[in-house]
Motif scaffolding. Structure first.
Motif, short mmCIF file in Angstrom:
data_model
loop_
_atom_site.label_atom_id
_atom_site.label_comp_id
_atom_site.label_asym_id
_atom_site.label_seq_id
_atom_site.Cartn_x
_atom_site.Cartn_y
_atom_site.Cartn_z
N ASN A 140 33.54 12.77 18.34
CA ASN A 140 33.83 13.76 17.31
C ASN A 140 34.55 13.16 16.11
OD1 ASN A 140 32.75 15.86 18.90
ND2 ASN A 140 34.68 16.03 20.04
N ASN A 141 34.98 11.94 16.22
CA ASN A 141 35.70 11.28 15.13
C ASN A 141 35.27 9.81 15.16
OD1 ASN A 141 37.47 10.78 13.03
ND2 ASN A 141 39.25 10.55 14.38
N ASN A 142 34.06 9.57 14.65
CA ASN A 142 33.40 8.29 14.96
C ASN A 142 33.07 7.44 13.75
OD1 ASN A 142 31.40 9.97 13.95
ND2 ASN A 142 29.81 9.14 15.27
N SER A 143 33.77 7.57 12.63
CA SER A 143 33.40 6.79 11.44
C SER A 143 34.62 6.17 10.79
CB SER A 143 32.66 7.67 10.43
OG SER A 143 33.52 8.66 9.92
N PHE A 144 34.39 5.08 10.08
CA PHE A 144 35.41 4.45 9.24
C PHE A 144 34.69 3.76 8.09
CE2 PHE A 144 34.19 1.49 12.51
CZ PHE A 144 34.09 0.27 11.87
N SER A 145 35.42 3.47 6.99
CA SER A 145 34.78 2.98 5.75
C SER A 145 35.31 1.62 5.35
CB SER A 145 35.03 3.98 4.61
OG SER A 145 34.45 5.23 4.91
N PHE A 146 34.44 0.90 4.59
CA PHE A 146 34.78 -0.39 4.00
C PHE A 146 34.77 -0.23 2.48
CE2 PHE A 146 33.40 -1.96 8.04
CZ PHE A 146 34.07 -3.15 8.23
N GLN A 147 35.76 -0.79 1.84
CA GLN A 147 35.70 -0.96 0.39
C GLN A 147 36.78 -1.95 0.00
OE1 GLN A 147 35.88 2.56 -2.00
NE2 GLN A 147 35.26 1.50 -3.86
N ASN A 148 36.34 -2.97 -0.73
CA ASN A 148 37.23 -4.03 -1.19
C ASN A 148 37.85 -4.81 -0.04
OD1 ASN A 148 36.80 -3.29 -3.90
ND2 ASN A 148 38.37 -1.70 -3.74
N ASP A 149 37.28 -4.71 1.13
CA ASP A 149 37.74 -5.47 2.28
C ASP A 149 36.58 -6.30 2.81
OD1 ASP A 149 40.36 -4.46 2.37
OD2 ASP A 149 39.68 -2.66 3.43
N THR A 150 36.95 -7.42 3.41
CA THR A 150 35.91 -8.24 4.04
C THR A 150 35.97 -8.16 5.56
OG1 THR A 150 37.38 -10.17 4.05
CG2 THR A 150 35.94 -9.88 2.13
N LEU A 151 37.00 -7.48 6.10
CA LEU A 151 37.15 -7.49 7.55
C LEU A 151 37.80 -6.19 8.01
CD1 LEU A 151 37.15 -9.02 10.31
CD2 LEU A 151 39.44 -9.83 9.71
N ALA A 152 37.25 -5.62 9.06
CA ALA A 152 37.87 -4.51 9.77
C ALA A 152 37.67 -4.76 11.26
CB ALA A 152 37.23 -3.17 9.37
N THR A 153 38.62 -4.33 12.06
CA THR A 153 38.51 -4.56 13.49
C THR A 153 38.77 -3.27 14.25
OG1 THR A 153 40.86 -5.17 13.66
CG2 THR A 153 39.27 -6.96 13.33
N ALA A 154 38.23 -3.23 15.45
CA ALA A 154 38.48 -2.13 16.37
C ALA A 154 38.69 -2.74 17.75
CB ALA A 154 37.32 -1.14 16.38
N HIS A 155 39.74 -2.28 18.41
CA HIS A 155 40.12 -2.86 19.72
C HIS A 155 39.62 -1.95 20.84
CE1 HIS A 155 42.43 -5.30 22.50
NE2 HIS A 155 42.90 -4.17 23.05
N MET A 156 38.92 -2.54 21.77
CA MET A 156 38.37 -1.78 22.90
C MET A 156 39.01 -2.30 24.19
SD MET A 156 34.37 -1.19 23.84
CE MET A 156 33.88 0.01 25.07
N THR A 157 39.49 -1.35 25.01
CA THR A 157 40.13 -1.74 26.27
C THR A 157 39.79 -0.72 27.34
OG1 THR A 157 42.23 -2.36 27.28
CG2 THR A 157 42.27 -0.46 25.82
N ILE A 158 39.84 -1.16 28.60
CA ILE A 158 39.65 -0.25 29.73
C ILE A 158 40.97 0.44 30.01
CG2 ILE A 158 38.94 -0.05 32.14
CD1 ILE A 158 37.35 -2.59 31.83
N LEU A 159 40.93 1.74 30.14
CA LEU A 159 42.14 2.51 30.35
C LEU A 159 42.57 2.50 31.82
CD1 LEU A 159 41.26 5.60 28.13
CD2 LEU A 159 42.83 3.73 27.57
N PRO A 160 43.88 2.68 32.09
CA PRO A 160 44.33 2.77 33.49
C PRO A 160 43.72 3.96 34.22
CG PRO A 160 46.18 2.34 32.03
CD PRO A 160 45.01 2.67 31.15
N THR A 161 43.28 4.98 33.45
CA THR A 161 42.69 6.18 34.07
C THR A 161 41.22 6.00 34.41
OG1 THR A 161 42.22 7.05 31.85
CG2 THR A 161 44.30 7.71 32.90
#
Length: 758
Positions: free
Chosen positions: A353-374
């Protein structure tokens, strides 16, 4: 007219003598005649991040009629740096394939096209041209493509006025001035300076072997690093010289329409052809690049709980003036928010339901993915995550977006728990292992010390340990993130010897016996088993125990002992215990009412196996050990005698019974006063009657006191003779002395007179 020179012959000779071998294969060229130019550029030139349209060749948008353009294939190892692509030539493309067989090969075409735009760069009369036009839209703020310029003009006409002209004209909005401009993007690398803002164009007079053959203006010889000589006879391509692989590139505005004009033309005449090789699919605009960076190496595209995370790196080649939006759709059997999370560098948690992000004037963006304890793996080791990543570059242009699909796997990783272990071995420990209570395989083990262990990096291993010692074992998960340590203690045991002691070995049911195995090794294990014909008993598995046997019979005893694997002993003792049932004592007697002094017959009626002992108590202080005894009572008075019989079998099991024997005391003492021994068969003997006496003496005297008859036999009487002669009729004196059995110490004396009558 251009002439072949002696120079080419010298070069050919030097090449054959010094190098000895040329390239082994020649390129394959196919003319694009009768093809559509727009289809041609999209099939062979268009790459990632661009949309090509409005293709024309020699100002013709429908069908290519000239053999000056076509496709090439390197056909194995050649001197050309590109495997395949498009070729544009000033003459027929069939000139391009090697070997380099002529000093100045050419193949002029009819109805040659002359390009007005290229004419602005010509230093002399412009002849046949090969011109490719198309529009393009780039997804990013740059574009580029790779090419090689080649010519038969090399090397004889370096820095002369016969240079064939060549240029790549870009027309569109300048991203700095925002005005429509046209510039040549085929320039030598790193030549744009403040003094020369357009750079130095690629040409024979600018890229060459550094040996000028003429003195034309605009000549450069310092860029020979970008030049390749192609000696006569060399396989590959025909052209005498060609550039290294070069890149045409420029900064533009993303999502705007630009025009490319690629042109090469003959100068002065149509001899000595030139050509341009355009690399297959190299016309591109850098789009978003998605790179996966895992926190630990190895394991492919698998994330590991508590151990291995993922950073998704979204990169652009340079800061972008246009805003790009990236959308991520989540799929797979793993649940976002429960099993894993994906969070951008600015803290945004990406969900369906909240699945987008934008680029402008940047060359790099990151997203961290991890397995949850649950994370819930539902008894499975792995789950799958599918990320559909759509990046919108030119929102209102068809094809102005890219879609990437990333397949990932989530792997469970339980905490590791080892169990301290003691291993008992017999004389030598040849196998070791550590018990694992929890942990997700594969796990990596380390035994310390590694001495005498075949594989000190395994959960279990062959070993050759002859003396007791402790080992430390560490187990780590596949990422070396989780770990646990335990101790394995090796105890070398002595060989046990089964020698059980059973007490008692026989008895009466129910019989409780003690089972004892003395002098056993430490930590020994035991297994007892008792069997007879009807049952099987398993006493406690200890060195000493008790068991009660309720069934009669013979019991075998089996004992198994183990102080360590392979350190065993056992024994079977047959008929080790005998359990007897109790006998049943019983008897009868006769007569039913015996008289004093009368013999009583006692009859044993006892039942039971193996009776070996009889103990009679007759009630008068006497006893017997016979099976069926005979006994006479001697009582002072009539009495009831309590007779008891105790019987015992061979295992000491006894039973008794009592019966009452009524004894009648009918003691009699009678002496007749006369008798008549006259042979008439009546009263022939003088015999007193006396019963139940222990002592008896009967004497007869004459009246003068002379003893002439004496006996101790109660059954012997006087027959009326003396010394064999008839005694005369007379009166005689008798005397009887006796003692009863009931009182043998008291002597009673009786006397009297008798008449002998004839």
């Amino acid at each position: 007219m251009k002439f072949s020179t002696f120079t080419k012959m010298v070069i050919l000779f030097c090449f054959l003598a010094g190098i000895g071998k040329g390239y082994t294969q020649n390129i394959i060229v196919t003319s694009a005649q009768n093809q559509n130019p727009n289809t041609l550029i999209n099939d062979h030139l268009a790459g990632e991040g661009v949309i090509l349209s409005e293709g024309k060749f020699n100002n013709n948008a429908t069908t290519i009629t000239s053999p000056q353009i076509g496709t090439f294939n390197r056909n194995g190892f050649t001197n050309l740096p590109f495997q395949s692509g498009l070729i544009m030539t000033t003459g027929n493309v069939n000139v391009a394939p090697g070997p380099n067989s002529e000093a100045g090969k050419s193949s002029p075409v009819a109805n040659a096209y002359s390009d007005p735009q290229l004419n602005s760069l010509a230093t002399s009369s412009l002849y046949a041209c090969s011109v490719l036009d198309f529009d393009f839209i780039a997804m990013a703020d740059t574009f580029a493509f790779e090419y090689v310029f080649a010519s038969e003009e090399y090397p004889e006409y370096v820095c002369s006025s016969y240079n064939d002209v060549f240029a790549f004209f870009l027309t569109g909005i300048d991203p700095v001035t925002f005005t429509t401009t046209t510039k040549n993007v085929a320039i030598i690398p790193n030549t744009i300076t403040a003094a020369n803002p357009t750079g130095i164009p690629v040409a024979i007079n600018t890229i060459n072997n550094g040996v000028p053959m003429g003195s034309a203006s605009g000549c450069h010889t310092q860029y020979s690093a970008y030049y390749n000589a192609n000696p006569s006879g060399a396989s590959g391509i025909e052209y005498d010289g060609f550039t290294t692989a070069l890149t045409a590139e420029a900064t533009i505005l993303a999502c705007q329409t630009y025009h490319m004009h690629l042109a090469v033309g003959n100068i002065g005449d149509n001899a000595y052809d030139s050509g341009v090789f355009l690399k297959e699919g190299s016309f591109y605009s850098p789009s978003l690049d998605i790179v996966k960076h895992y926190s630990t190496p190895g394991h492919g595209d698998t994330l590991i709980q508590y151990c291995r995370d993922l950073d998704l790196e979204f990169t652009l080649p340079r800061p972008n003036m246009t805003a790009y939006t990236t959308y991520i759709t989540f799929a797979g059997d793993a649940v976002n928010g429960t099993d894993y999370s994906l969070v951008t560098e600015n803290g945004l948690t990406l969900t369906n339901n909240n699945n987008s992000f934008s680029f402008q004037n940047d060359t790099l963006a990151t997203a961290h993915m991890t397995i949850l304890p649950t994370a819930n793996f539902n008894n499975s080791d792995t789950k799958q995550v599918i990320l559909y990543i759509e990046t919108v570059f030119c929102e209102f242009i068809e094809g102005g977006r890219t879609i990437d699909t990333i397949y990932l796997y989530l792997r469970r990783n339980d905490s590791i728990q080892l169990v301290d272990t003691t291993i008992n071995a017999c004389h030598q420990c040849d196998h070791v292992n550590i018990e694992l209570l929890s942990g997700t395989e594969p796990l990596y083990y380390t035994w310390t010390p590694a001495t005498d262990i075949a594989n000190p990096n395994a959960q279990e291993s062959a070993a050759n340990i002859t003396s007791g010692r402790p080992y430390t074992v560490i187990a780590r998960d596949q990422c070396r993130c989780l770990a646990d340590t335990a101790e394995v203690r090796i105890v070398i045991q002595e060989q046990p010897e089964a020698n059980p002691i059973v007490t008692p070995q026989y008895g009466c049911a129910p019989l409780t016996i003690d089972l004892n195995q003395p002098n056993s090794p430490v930590n020994c294990k035991y297994a007892w088993m008792l069997t007879n014909d009807t049952l099987e008993l398993h006493p406690d598995s200890v060195a000493q125990t008790q068991v009660t046997l309720t069934d009669a019979g013979y019991y075998d005893i089996y004992l198994w002992m183990s102080s360590a694997p392979g350190c065993n002993d056992s024994i079977l003792v047959q008929n080790a215990v005998h359990v007897s049932d109790f006998p049943h004592a019983d008897f009868t007697f006769a007569p039913d009412e015996p008289q004093n002094g009368q013999e009583v017959m006692f009859y044993d009626q006892s039942t039971g196996d193996n009776i070996v002992s009889y103990n009679w108590s007759f009630g008068d202080g006497t006893s017997s050990s016979e099976m069926s005894p005979i006994h006479a009572y001697h009582l002072e008075n009539s009495d009831n005698m309590n007779v008891r019989l105790l019987v015992t079998n061979q295992d000491g099991c006894s039973d008794d019974t009592t019966a009452v024997v009524p004894v009648v005391d009918n003691f009699a003492f009678w002496v007749p006063n006369a008798f008549s021994p006259n042979s008439d068969g009546r009263n022939e003997v003088f015999l007193p009657q006396v019963t139940d006496v222990a002592y008896y003496q009967f004497d007869i005297y004459t009246r003068t006191g002379e003893l002439f008859f004496s006996t101790r036999n109660t059954e012997q009487g006087w027959d009326g003779t003396v010394n064999g002669k008839l005694a005369p009729m007379d009166v005689y004196v008798w005397k009887i002395q006796y003692a009863k059995y009931a009182n043998p110490s008291e002597i009673i004396v009786k006397t009297g007179m008798l008449n002998l009558i004839r």
